[in-house]
Enzyme design. Structure first.
Site, PDB file in Angstrom:
ATOM      1  NE  ARG A   1      -3.798  -2.368   0.717  1.00 52.02           N
ATOM      2  CZ  ARG A   1      -3.909  -3.381  -0.116  1.00 52.02           C
ATOM      3  NH1 ARG A   1      -3.231  -3.405  -1.225  1.00 52.02           N
ATOM      4  NH2 ARG A   1      -4.708  -4.388   0.163  1.00 52.02           N
ATOM      5  CB  CYS A   2       4.363   1.716  -0.315  1.00 51.42           C
ATOM      6  SG  CYS A   2       5.711   2.898  -0.354  1.00 51.42           S
ATOM      7  N   GLY A   3       3.356   4.247  -1.993  1.00 49.93           N
ATOM      8  CA  GLY A   3       3.498   4.965  -3.258  1.00 49.93           C
ATOM      9  C   GLY A   3       4.556   4.359  -4.165  1.00 49.93           C
TER      10      GLY A   3
ATOM     11  CB  THR B   1       3.128  -0.608  -4.199  1.00 48.13           C
ATOM     12  OG1 THR B   1       3.182  -0.426  -2.779  1.00 48.13           O
ATOM     13  CG2 THR B   1       2.656  -2.012  -4.496  1.00 48.13           C
TER      14      THR B   1
END
Length: 179
Positions: free
Chosen positions: A33-35, A37
């Site tokens: 759920r990371c920028g 990803t």
């Protein structure tokens, strides 16, 4: 030495890094759920391109950075398979900093310290975010965020650390030099 460590695969089985002797390795702490990803896509492309020449990518999901890997191991595997079609090995979710960090990460960080985020908008944003949390973040070797990558040559030497803001082309050039 890198080959002295054992990890747990996402299915719970032991993975001895000695099984990877002679391979070029990338260790990467990831989050779903990371920028950053979308880097899964670039990592998978690199894996497909160089795996037959001896590249292995070891994915170690981590939930230490703003809880951006909230799923259990099966959920992370499902997410990566469905969204990015990843085929490289995925380990159990683990800590990369702090008292419960994987011993492997203690070793990796001792071999390649944090050198900064480089230049550009993402680098500036990361610096500002981390400075709010720890004014002295630049002074320790801790992993700063998701998708930090360590490159290991065929002899087991940790030859590079690539922050999530670093160019994937730079990482690929490092891989090519090792192959």
């Amino acid at each position: 030495m890198i080959y002295d460590y054992t990890l747990k695969a996402n299915n719970g089985s032991d993975v001895a890094l000695s099984d990877y002797k002679g391979k070029v390795l990338i260790f990467v702490n990831t989050a779903t759920r990371c920028g950053f990803t979308p880097q899964y896509k670039e990592l998978e492309n690199m894996y497909e391109k160089y795996h037959s020449q001896g590249l292995e990518i070891i994915d170690i999901p981590c939930n230490q950075f703003m809880e951006q890997a909230p799923e259990d191991d099966a959920g992370i595997q499902r997410f990566c398979s469905l969204n990015y079609k990843t085929k490289f090995p995925r380990m159990k979710k683990a800590d990369v900093n702090g008292e419960n960090e994987l011993p492997l990460y203690t070793f990796l960080k001792s071999q390649q310290r944090f050198k900064g985020f480089g230049n550009g908008l993402k680098a500036t944003a990361m610096s500002l975010l981390l400075r709010k949390r720890d004014w002295h973040y630049k002074e320790n070797s801790d992993i700063k965020w998701n998708f930090t990558k360590f490159l290991v040559d065929r002899q087991g030497n940790v030859i590079g650390r690539f922050e999530p803001t670093d160019s994937m082309k730079d990482l690929e050039a490092g891989v090519q030099n090792c192959l």
